[in-house]
Design an enzyme around this catalytic site. Structure first.
Site, PDB file in Angstrom:
ATOM      1  N   ASN A 224       1.294 -13.444  -4.660  1.00 18.37           N
ATOM      2  CA  ASN A 224       0.078 -13.843  -3.935  1.00 18.37           C
ATOM      3  C   ASN A 224      -0.770 -14.744  -4.819  1.00 18.37           C
ATOM      4  O   ASN A 224      -0.406 -15.038  -5.953  1.00 18.37           O
ATOM      5  CB  ASN A 224      -0.696 -12.603  -3.475  1.00 18.37           C
ATOM      6  CG  ASN A 224      -1.100 -11.739  -4.657  1.00 18.37           C
ATOM      7  OD1 ASN A 224      -1.860 -12.160  -5.515  1.00 18.37           O
ATOM      8  ND2 ASN A 224      -0.557 -10.528  -4.712  1.00 18.37           N
ATOM      9  N   ALA A 288      -6.265  -5.718  -9.746  1.00 20.58           N
ATOM     10  CA  ALA A 288      -5.063  -6.514  -9.454  1.00 20.58           C
ATOM     11  C   ALA A 288      -4.853  -6.619  -7.945  1.00 20.58           C
ATOM     12  O   ALA A 288      -5.216  -5.722  -7.190  1.00 20.58           O
ATOM     13  CB  ALA A 288      -3.851  -5.859 -10.100  1.00 20.58           C
ATOM     14  N   ASP A 292       1.730  -5.140  -1.564  1.00 16.58           N
ATOM     15  CA  ASP A 292       1.919  -3.860  -0.881  1.00 16.58           C
ATOM     16  C   ASP A 292       3.399  -3.576  -0.637  1.00 16.58           C
ATOM     17  O   ASP A 292       3.797  -2.426  -0.579  1.00 16.58           O
ATOM     18  CB  ASP A 292       1.167  -3.868   0.454  1.00 16.58           C
ATOM     19  CG  ASP A 292      -0.340  -3.844   0.229  1.00 16.58           C
ATOM     20  OD1 ASP A 292      -0.780  -3.103  -0.666  1.00 16.58           O
ATOM     21  OD2 ASP A 292      -1.071  -4.583   0.919  1.00 16.58           O
ATOM     22  N   ILE A 321      -1.026   1.984  -6.845  1.00 15.96           N
ATOM     23  CA  ILE A 321      -1.374   2.343  -8.225  1.00 15.96           C
ATOM     24  C   ILE A 321      -2.739   3.024  -8.269  1.00 15.96           C
ATOM     25  O   ILE A 321      -2.921   4.070  -8.895  1.00 15.96           O
ATOM     26  CB  ILE A 321      -1.365   1.070  -9.115  1.00 15.96           C
ATOM     27  CG1 ILE A 321       0.007   0.390  -9.003  1.00 15.96           C
ATOM     28  CG2 ILE A 321      -1.679   1.424 -10.561  1.00 15.96           C
ATOM     29  CD1 ILE A 321       0.051  -1.013  -9.565  1.00 15.96           C
ATOM     30  N   LYS A 353     -11.623   2.829   2.827  1.00 15.99           N
ATOM     31  CA  LYS A 353     -10.630   2.663   1.755  1.00 15.99           C
ATOM     32  C   LYS A 353     -10.975   3.554   0.563  1.00 15.99           C
ATOM     33  O   LYS A 353     -10.103   4.141  -0.060  1.00 15.99           O
ATOM     34  CB  LYS A 353     -10.583   1.186   1.345  1.00 15.99           C
ATOM     35  CG  LYS A 353      -9.362   0.803   0.570  1.00 15.99           C
ATOM     36  CD  LYS A 353      -9.235  -0.717   0.395  1.00 15.99           C
ATOM     37  CE  LYS A 353      -8.626  -1.398   1.609  1.00 15.99           C
ATOM     38  NZ  LYS A 353      -8.455  -2.834   1.431  1.00 15.99           N
ATOM     39  N   LYS A 357      -8.310   6.237  -0.683  1.00 13.86           N
ATOM     40  CA  LYS A 357      -7.656   6.086  -1.992  1.00 13.86           C
ATOM     41  C   LYS A 357      -8.144   7.126  -3.008  1.00 13.86           C
ATOM     42  O   LYS A 357      -7.577   7.244  -4.084  1.00 13.86           O
ATOM     43  CB  LYS A 357      -7.913   4.686  -2.543  1.00 13.86           C
ATOM     44  CG  LYS A 357      -7.431   3.574  -1.610  1.00 13.86           C
ATOM     45  CD  LYS A 357      -6.505   2.627  -2.315  1.00 13.86           C
ATOM     46  CE  LYS A 357      -6.117   1.479  -1.422  1.00 13.86           C
ATOM     47  NZ  LYS A 357      -5.038   0.680  -2.018  1.00 13.86           N
TER      48      LYS A 357
HETATM   49  N1  CTP Z   1      -3.986  -1.395  -5.071  1.00 14.37           N
HETATM   50  C1  CTP Z   1      -3.109  -0.777  -5.941  1.00 14.37           C
HETATM   51  N2  CTP Z   1      -1.789  -0.669  -5.623  1.00 14.37           N
HETATM   52  C2  CTP Z   1      -1.316  -1.154  -4.451  1.00 14.37           C
HETATM   53  C3  CTP Z   1      -2.215  -1.801  -3.555  1.00 14.37           C
HETATM   54  C4  CTP Z   1      -3.539  -1.908  -3.891  1.00 14.37           C
HETATM   55  O1  CTP Z   1      -3.521  -0.338  -7.018  1.00 14.37           O
HETATM   56  N3  CTP Z   1      -0.056  -1.053  -4.162  1.00 14.37           N
HETATM   57  C5  CTP Z   1      -5.407  -1.439  -5.407  1.00 14.37           C
HETATM   58  C6  CTP Z   1      -5.979  -2.813  -5.658  1.00 14.37           C
HETATM   59  O2  CTP Z   1      -5.897  -3.152  -7.033  1.00 14.37           O
HETATM   60  C7  CTP Z   1      -7.423  -2.650  -5.197  1.00 14.37           C
HETATM   61  C8  CTP Z   1      -7.311  -1.616  -4.081  1.00 14.37           C
HETATM   62  O3  CTP Z   1      -6.097  -0.953  -4.294  1.00 14.37           O
HETATM   63  O4  CTP Z   1      -8.219  -2.074  -6.191  1.00 14.37           O
HETATM   64  C9  CTP Z   1      -7.369  -2.139  -2.689  1.00 14.37           C
HETATM   65  O5  CTP Z   1      -6.512  -3.208  -2.503  1.00 14.37           O
HETATM   66  P1  CTP Z   1      -6.413  -3.914  -1.074  1.00 14.37           P
HETATM   67  O6  CTP Z   1      -5.314  -4.912  -1.152  1.00 14.37           O
HETATM   68  O7  CTP Z   1      -7.760  -4.345  -0.611  1.00 14.37           O
HETATM   69  O8  CTP Z   1      -6.056  -2.699  -0.159  1.00 14.37           O
HETATM   70  P2  CTP Z   1      -4.698  -2.188   0.415  1.00 14.37           P
HETATM   71  O9  CTP Z   1      -4.301  -0.947  -0.304  1.00 14.37           O
HETATM   72  O10 CTP Z   1      -3.697  -3.285   0.427  1.00 14.37           O
HETATM   73  O11 CTP Z   1      -5.144  -1.780   1.875  1.00 14.37           O
HETATM   74  P3  CTP Z   1      -5.180  -2.672   3.230  1.00 14.37           P
HETATM   75  O12 CTP Z   1      -3.838  -3.331   3.301  1.00 14.37           O
HETATM   76  O13 CTP Z   1      -5.428  -1.649   4.277  1.00 14.37           O
HETATM   77  O14 CTP Z   1      -6.337  -3.612   3.088  1.00 14.37           O
END
Ligand code: CTP
Length: 426
Positions: A224, A288, A292, A321, A353, A357
């Site tokens: 990304n 980071a 996903d 994470i 969220k 989380k």
């Molecule tokens: N994050 C993470 N590990 C993942 C996905 C996200 O640690 N596999 C963390 C990101 O670093 C950030 C937070 O989770 O601090 C939210 O990331 P975001 O991309 O906004 O959320 P998503 O978990 O992808 O949720 P959604 O797709 O519903 O927006």
């Protein structure tokens, strides 16, 4: 340039504890500097001023001399000034060099090590912390040359406060206004005290930053547009405040922040493993942009065009994470902070969220393309905690990092228990 002599006895004769050398360069915002001097002095800081030629077009030495109750310096070639206080001594007798306003020209000189007047010479000769409050036209601020100079200065550990967004004297609107006097004073106080007892000394921090890269075959991958600017700035801010800081970062084009241990990773699974290996910590900040999903299969050999037609890309979910670390039963950091990149209903989604989380705070930012925050230099943050939401004005990513680092320091102050790794100095 000859400046007015001291109107009063130099404040330094009273041996003040903390001294600021305020360098005023030639921008319209210089008109605010007498007020800035007053407010700094209200906070118990002694202020001595250096005024550039350009600065003296906007504010007089007499005004600055009156409010600082000290001599105002401006001439590199003044025999009297040099015999009283050499320019090297001038830059070193302070606890902090504060440049406000800092013009694009002065930032360029600082970045390139030019020293053709007293201000730039003092900045080159100093061994003290430097805090800069830029002020310039929005286009000048966004110009690649200025941004490269700012990046160079930041990489060298120079602190910035602002600029902020607003209407400008030239009639344009945007990022480039000098920060409010109160914010500069707060940043100066932090900069001065951060070099004394570090508020995060003895604490350990883990920060994630950048994108992850998820391979499809040996030459192709999914990733990304994350630049890593926000996560790197947070790691730098925490390290400046004394925390032992580990930055777990996906690939970025950024230099390693000074004083930070960097662990380079590519995939989300590697990032999780590196974070777990970096624990225990007092605080973990997950900035980071983790992918996903990853390709369900990573081909060992390069996928070839052939008889199989167009391949279908099957994806599988990556570990979360943030959620994994936030839900640790043993060894959970005292403070777990996440980000939420949202394009609609920003606060509402961020609140949900945060609960989902299991983290303590979420910094929610609007990443709809029109905001230009993804990959940009500033962020508009909604700071979401269990008790409420605080919406911050648009801030440079470094200013977001500073503000967050101070919130972290305040929160950890309430928690005397330090992470075992930090206690044992691992
Ligand atoms: N994050 C993470 N590990 C993942 C996905 C996200 O640690 N596999 C963390 C990101 O670093 C950030 C937070 O989770 O601090 C939210 O990331 P975001 O991309 O906004 O959320 P998503 O978990 O992808 O949720 P959604 O797709 O519903 O927006």
């Amino acid at each position: 340039m000859a400046h007015a002599p001291a109107l009063h006895e130099p404040a330094s004769d009273r041996a003040p504890a903390r001294r600021v050398l305020l360098i005023v360069s030639g921008g319209i915002a210089a008109y605010k500097t007498p007020e800035l001097v007053r407010r700094l002095r209200d906070r118990g800081l002694a202020v001595r001023c250096v005024l550039t030629d350009g600065g003296s077009r906007f504010v007089t030495p007499l005004a600055l001399g009156s409010v600082s109750e000290d001599k105002v310096y401006g001439d590199l070639w003044s025999l009297t000034d040099e015999s009283e206080m050499g320019h090297i001594e001038l830059s070193r007798s302070a606890d902090l060099l504060l440049v406000a306003p800092a013009t694009a020209d002065l930032l360029a000189k600082m970045a390139h090590g030019l020293a053709d007047d007293l201000a730039s010479t003092a900045l080159l000769a100093t061994d003290k912390p430097v805090l800069v409050a830029p002020a310039m036209n929005v286009r000048m601020w966004h110009h690649a040359a200025t941004q490269a100079n700012v990046a160079t200065l930041r990489a060298r550990g120079i602190d910035f406060v602002g600029p902020i967004e607003g209407a400008m004297a030239c009639g344009e609107y945007g990022l480039g206004r000098m920060s409010d006097v109160a914010d500069i004073v707060a940043a100066a106080e932090r900069a001065v005290s951060a070099r004394g007892p570090s508020p995060l000394a003895g604490r350990r921090a883990v920060v994630t930053s950048g994108p992850t890269v998820e391979p499809l075959d040996p030459v192709r991958f999914l990733t990304n547009r994350s630049s890593g600017k926000q996560g790197h700035a947070i790691a730098a801010a925490l390290a400046r405040m004394g925390a032992e800081t580990i930055l777990v970062s996906g690939p970025t084009a950024l230099p390693d922040p000074p004083g930070v241990q960097v662990r380079r990773v590519e995939t989300a699974r590697d990032m999780l493993a590196a974070c777990e290996a970096a624990l225990p910590a007092d605080v973990a900040v997950f900035a980071a942009a983790v992918a996903d999903w990853r390709p369900a299969q990573e081909a060992r050999e390069k996928l070839k065009k052939g008889s199989g037609g167009v391949p279908t890309l099957a994806l599988t979910e990556n570990p979360d994470i943030l959620k994994t670390v936030a839900s640790l039963r043993t060894g959970r950091p005292t403070l777990v902070v996440g980000f939420a990149a949202e394009t609609e209903k920003v606060v509402e989604h961020a609140q949900a969220k945060r609960r989902r989380k299991g983290c303590d705070w979420i910094l929610a930012n609007d990443v709809s393309p029109e905001t230009g925050t993804f990959g940009g230099d500033s962020n508009v943050i909604h700071f979401v905690t269990e008790t409420g939401v605080e919406s911050w004005e648009r801030l440079a990513k470094e200013a977001v990092a500073d503000r967050l680092a101070h919130r972290i320091a305040e929160a950890l102050e309430q928690d005397p228990q330090k992470a075992p790794a930090a206690r044992s100095g691992r």
